[in-house]
Design an enzyme around this catalytic site. Structure first.
Site, PDB file in Angstrom:
ATOM      1  N   THR A 121     -34.780  -3.016   9.972  1.00 64.14           N
ATOM      2  CA  THR A 121     -33.703  -2.706  10.921  1.00 64.14           C
ATOM      3  C   THR A 121     -33.151  -1.286  10.748  1.00 64.14           C
ATOM      4  O   THR A 121     -32.601  -0.719  11.689  1.00 64.14           O
ATOM      5  CB  THR A 121     -32.523  -3.689  10.756  1.00 64.14           C
ATOM      6  OG1 THR A 121     -32.018  -3.575   9.420  1.00 64.14           O
ATOM      7  CG2 THR A 121     -32.913  -5.118  11.052  1.00 64.14           C
ATOM      8  N   ASP A 122     -33.273  -0.738   9.516  1.00 60.96           N
ATOM      9  CA  ASP A 122     -32.510   0.481   9.218  1.00 60.96           C
ATOM     10  C   ASP A 122     -32.897   1.694  10.069  1.00 60.96           C
ATOM     11  O   ASP A 122     -32.025   2.500  10.415  1.00 60.96           O
ATOM     12  CB  ASP A 122     -32.619   0.818   7.721  1.00 60.96           C
ATOM     13  CG  ASP A 122     -31.737  -0.111   6.882  1.00 60.96           C
ATOM     14  OD1 ASP A 122     -30.900  -0.823   7.465  1.00 60.96           O
ATOM     15  OD2 ASP A 122     -31.884  -0.116   5.640  1.00 60.96           O
TER      16      ASP A 122
ATOM     17  N   SER B 172     -37.839   0.405   5.760  1.00 56.58           N
ATOM     18  CA  SER B 172     -37.862   1.439   6.808  1.00 56.58           C
ATOM     19  C   SER B 172     -37.019   2.666   6.486  1.00 56.58           C
ATOM     20  O   SER B 172     -37.181   3.712   7.113  1.00 56.58           O
ATOM     21  CB  SER B 172     -37.487   0.852   8.167  1.00 56.58           C
ATOM     22  OG  SER B 172     -36.105   0.677   8.301  1.00 56.58           O
TER      23      SER B 172
ATOM     24  N   THR C 123     -36.919  -6.047   6.141  1.00 54.10           N
ATOM     25  CA  THR C 123     -36.293  -7.265   5.619  1.00 54.10           C
ATOM     26  C   THR C 123     -36.966  -8.506   6.170  1.00 54.10           C
ATOM     27  O   THR C 123     -37.040  -9.539   5.505  1.00 54.10           O
ATOM     28  CB  THR C 123     -34.793  -7.259   5.996  1.00 54.10           C
ATOM     29  OG1 THR C 123     -34.177  -6.188   5.297  1.00 54.10           O
ATOM     30  CG2 THR C 123     -34.100  -8.558   5.630  1.00 54.10           C
TER      31      THR C 123
HETATM   32  C1  SIN Z   1     -35.509  -2.006   6.286  1.00 53.96           C
HETATM   33  O1  SIN Z   1     -34.979  -1.371   7.206  1.00 53.96           O
HETATM   34  O2  SIN Z   1     -36.730  -1.948   6.061  1.00 53.96           O
HETATM   35  C2  SIN Z   1     -34.687  -2.832   5.363  1.00 53.96           C
HETATM   36  C3  SIN Z   1     -33.462  -3.342   5.993  1.00 53.96           C
HETATM   37  C4  SIN Z   1     -33.718  -4.310   7.104  1.00 53.96           C
HETATM   38  O3  SIN Z   1     -34.808  -4.524   7.603  1.00 53.96           O
HETATM   39  O4  SIN Z   1     -32.689  -4.937   7.521  1.00 53.96           O
END
Ligand code: SIN
Length: 326
Positions: A96-97, A63, A13
């Site tokens: 983050t995921d 991710s 993100t």
């Molecule tokens: C991801 O994990 O690539 C998408 C979600 C995020 O980064 O919050």
């Protein structure tokens, strides 16, 4: 002497773009290059001081879609840069995921001695780069501050002004910008107005741990380990289907079961897991609770091994244990 701070881009993100700047959820992750992200970081000069920020795009991915091969690629690039005498630290921008999985993977894959000399800092964002109020630029500035902080070391995660250790960090919220927590361990420290305030000591990696031979591991492939969750109405059916893979699927070598409470498992699921164990599948029990880990007789009854990690990190630990055992 001026050194380099290397920013490696993995997507997420933090590099996401939406059609509309007011949209913080309907975006596509992994669109903006890490070099461009670096240009939007407020106070980067102050954060890196005399050091030189340089960047490299390693992946450009959401991710949730990360594969084991992406871990191998990232590990090789981190290792390459850490080995350079003119590199002070590596910062990784990541979705983050599955950030906590990459953090834990790297903490196991990189040589302990190296992590005790130079920090590797993962950072991220909950709002896309196109947002009216993106959190990525500040998170990157904070990560750079930590990376350049005298004495910083270890595999760290920086998000929303908090510094976490790889072993404990966990995403705990799907929307809030302070989406990470470290359970009972708490954050290692905080970044406030460009200054680090440590609450605990920097992590100490086992200096004798050599790190993984990723080229060899990648050639062999990591063993298949699945994660199951105990719940009301659970049954052994899923384990029985894992024991009978359809053609083309890798045979399951390990199962992590996130038990209820103190790692308890529905009797039908437990019977099926015991069958799997008798057939040579390693079973590891963790707790599905947000805090704590399996304790006392449940941990010691010998039926299933027990790891004091979250289920997704236990999966990585079990894959590595299986590799070591073969
Ligand atoms: C991801 O994990 O690539 C998408 C979600 C995020 O980064 O919050």
């Amino acid at each position: 002497m001026a050194k380099k701070v290397v920013f490696l881009g993995m997507g997420g993100t933090i590099a996401g773009k939406a059609q509309n700047a007011g949209d913080n959820v309907g975006y596509t992750a992994g669109q903006v290059g890490v070099q461009q992200l670096l240009q939007s970081v407020p106070g980067l000069d102050k954060a890196v001081g005399d050091d030189l920020p340089v960047s490299e795009q390693v992946c450009q991915i959401d991710s949730k879609d990360l594969e084991h091969c992406d871990w191998f690629t990232l590990t090789a690039r981190v290792l390459h840069h850490l080995q350079m005498p003119d590199v002070r630290a590596v910062v990784i921008t990541h979705g983050t995921d599955t950030l906590e999985e990459t953090a834990y993977w790297l903490s196991r894959a990189l040589p302990g001695k190296m992590l005790n000399q130079k920090p590797v800092v993962l950072t991220c964002a909950m709002r896309p780069a196109s947002s009216l109020a993106p959190d990525g630029p500040t998170n990157m500035a904070d990560a750079a501050t930590v990376a350049c902080f005298q004495g910083a070391r270890g595999l760290l995660v920086v998000c929303a002004g908090k510094i976490f250790e790889a072993a404990h960090v966990q995403k705990v919220h799907p929307y809030r910008v302070d989406a990470f927590d470290a359970g009972e361990a708490g954050p290692l420290g905080v970044v406030e107005e460009g200054s680090v305030r440590l609450l605990f000591n920097w992590p100490n990696a086992d200096a004798l741990r050599p790190g993984l031979d990723c080229a060899q591991l990648q050639a062999r492939g990591l063993p298949r380990v699945e994660v199951l969750l105990n719940h009301a109405g659970a049954s052994g059916a899923i384990v029985r289907s894992l024991l009978n893979p359809v053609e083309g699927d890798a045979p399951v070598r390990g199962i992590v079961v996130a038990g209820t409470g103190n790692g308890t498992i529905h009797k039908d699921l437990e019977a099926a897991l015991q069958l799997a164990q008798r057939q040579g599948v390693r079973v590891v029990r963790v707790s599905r609770c947000a805090y704590g880990c399996v304790v006392g007789s449940a941990a010691a009854d010998g039926a299933f091994a027990h790891y004091g990690l979250s289920a997704v990190k236990a999966r990585i630990a079990l894959m590595l244990d299986l590799v070591e055992a073969t």
